[in-house]
Design an enzyme around this catalytic site. Structure first.
Site, PDB file in Angstrom:
ATOM      1  N   TYR A   6      39.329  -3.050  66.057  1.00 21.49           N
ATOM      2  CA  TYR A   6      38.706  -3.924  66.990  1.00 21.49           C
ATOM      3  C   TYR A   6      37.549  -4.472  66.609  1.00 21.49           C
ATOM      4  CZ  TYR A   6      37.218  -5.850  71.568  1.00 21.49           C
ATOM      5  OH  TYR A   6      36.552  -6.705  72.490  1.00 21.49           O
ATOM      6  N   ASN A  41      35.488   1.421  61.607  1.00 18.06           N
ATOM      7  CA  ASN A  41      35.204   0.907  62.868  1.00 18.06           C
ATOM      8  C   ASN A  41      35.077   1.816  64.109  1.00 18.06           C
ATOM      9  OD1 ASN A  41      34.804  -1.829  64.424  1.00 18.06           O
ATOM     10  ND2 ASN A  41      36.525  -1.427  65.438  1.00 18.06           N
ATOM     11  N   SER A  44      38.954   5.516  70.036  1.00 21.64           N
ATOM     12  CA  SER A  44      39.419   5.109  68.809  1.00 21.64           C
ATOM     13  C   SER A  44      40.734   5.453  68.396  1.00 21.64           C
ATOM     14  CB  SER A  44      38.210   6.009  67.871  1.00 21.64           C
ATOM     15  OG  SER A  44      38.399   5.725  66.678  1.00 21.64           O
ATOM     16  N   GLY A  45      41.289   4.156  67.900  1.00 21.54           N
ATOM     17  CA  GLY A  45      42.575   4.490  67.327  1.00 21.54           C
ATOM     18  C   GLY A  45      42.537   4.847  65.804  1.00 21.54           C
ATOM     19  N   SER A  47      38.053   1.810  66.050  1.00 18.92           N
ATOM     20  CA  SER A  47      39.065   2.678  65.377  1.00 18.92           C
ATOM     21  C   SER A  47      38.973   2.763  63.884  1.00 18.92           C
ATOM     22  CB  SER A  47      40.478   1.862  65.657  1.00 18.92           C
ATOM     23  OG  SER A  47      40.774   1.597  66.965  1.00 18.92           O
TER      24      SER A  47
END
Length: 372
Positions: free
Chosen positions: A129, A201, A279-280, A241
């Site tokens: 993102y 990120n 966070s992914g 993420s």
């Protein structure tokens, strides 16, 4: 300057010639970057493409696996990897709201390049993102941008930092983005190469560690985009993420690729990440080691069996270590390559080599010291 050029040593492994995922023979990387200032509609995003083999991935598939450390993110194509253990398309990185258009562009390209002589494809697209620095709701990435990234795919050195899918990303509250690194195993360990490419990120500033040293503890006074006083969007520290791709020329079977993908978690943890709900953290690993895997025949007459090689399990540990080190160093490389960005009322500073070295010295690091 990259991590090793600063005298910072991550682990004890040896990098490849380019210290990049492209040290794995045949792997290519391309970027297309969008930087357009237009107030709230400013666009700072892009597409990064990883091609597992030169030519059509459908005609020369790779064994692959994947792992989800935390699922606050999205990806396409992973169910087929889990089911069949095969990677049959390039891997793409982009922003959260552009996954669909990137996936559709790769589908269209597959149709055009095969003259429609294929029933379907399931491209692998990963996202992180970038909505603080990019008008993510504007969905500015187009099919043309995807094709430009593919056209730029090359072996050799890989551009890092504010490029491609990593253009608008933030890592440990500093400017983040694309980073890469590699490790070459000793001959007695198989001599294989493991390369990583990350879109970083994620992460809180205070948790940041580099080469085992808690540098985040002495960087608290540096401006954070999540502690703005002028109002507007700020989000929360740690949001975002990380997407990770691991490539190797070791002849791994699909379940072994999955095991390799899991070790990306170790590299992220060493950096101080991997614990945020927001966070992914999604990882893919593939092997080019079995170059004889057939394309799907889908009703056409094909061989019923294929002979393949595999690494014995008692030789997997060196690959796991290489994967963890490559991911860890790739994240540091992403931080060092990134540059300051101010847009949409937000300001994100790069960590910079001098600031990082100063912080390391404050917490006891010396150029000739080993990891803690």
């Amino acid at each position: 300057m990259r991590t090793r050029e600063l005298g910072i040593r991550i682990g004890r492994g040896t990098p490849g010639r380019f210290n990049a995922i492209t040290d794995v023979a045949g792997v290519r990387v391309g970027h297309h970057t969008l930087n357009v200032e237009a107030g709230e509609a400013s666009t700072h995003t892009g597409v990064t493409i990883i091609e597992p083999r030169a030519g059509s991935a459908r005609m020369a598939p790779c064994f692959a696996g994947c792992h989800i450390l935390n699922g606050n993110g999205d990806a396409t194509g992973l169910e087929w990897i889990r089911e069949a253990g095969l990677l049959t398309t390039p891997i793409a990185y982009t922003n959260t709201h552009s996954v669909g258009v990137v996936r559709d562009a790769l589908v269209a390209a597959e149709r055009n390049e095969t003259n429609g002589d294929v029933y379907w494809c399931m491209p692998v697209v990963l996202e992180t993102y970038d909505g603080l620095l990019n008008d993510v709701w504007g969905q500015h990435v187009t099919a043309d941008h995807v094709q430009r990234a593919r056209a730029e795919a090359r072996t050799g050195e890989v551009r890092e930092g504010n490029v491609g899918g990593g253009t608008g990303m933030i890592c440990h509250e500093f400017k983040g983005g694309i980073g890469t690194a590699s490790r070459v195993l000793k001959p007695a360990e198989g001599g294989w190469t493991v390369g990583a490419l990350v879109q970083a990120n994620y992460g809180r500033r205070d948790a940041l560690r580099v080469a085992g040293y808690p540098v985040g503890e002495v960087l608290g006074e540096v401006h954070s985009p999540f502690r703005q006083t002028e109002g507007g969007r700020t989000g929360e520290p740690g949001m975002g993420s990380i997407a990770v791709t691991l490539a190797t020329d070791a002849p791994l079977l699909p379940h072994q690729c999955t095991r390799l993908a899991q070790r990306a978690s170790v590299g992220i943890a060493r950096m101080g990440g991997g614990t945020e709900d927001s966070s992914g953290d999604i990882f893919v690993a593939f092997s080019v080691g079995n170059s004889n895997l057939p394309a799907a025949s889908y009703g056409r007459v094909g061989k019923p069996t294929t002979a393949v090689e595999m690494v014995n399990n008692d030789h997997m540990s060196a690959l796991f270590s290489a994967a963890a080190e490559a991911v860890e160093e790739a994240i540091v490389n992403a931080l060092l390559a990134a540059t300051d960005m101010s847009t949409r009322g937000a300001r994100v500073e790069a960590i910079g080599s001098e600031r990082l070295l100063s912080a390391l010295r404050k917490v006891g690091w010396r150029p000739d010291s080993q990891n803690r």
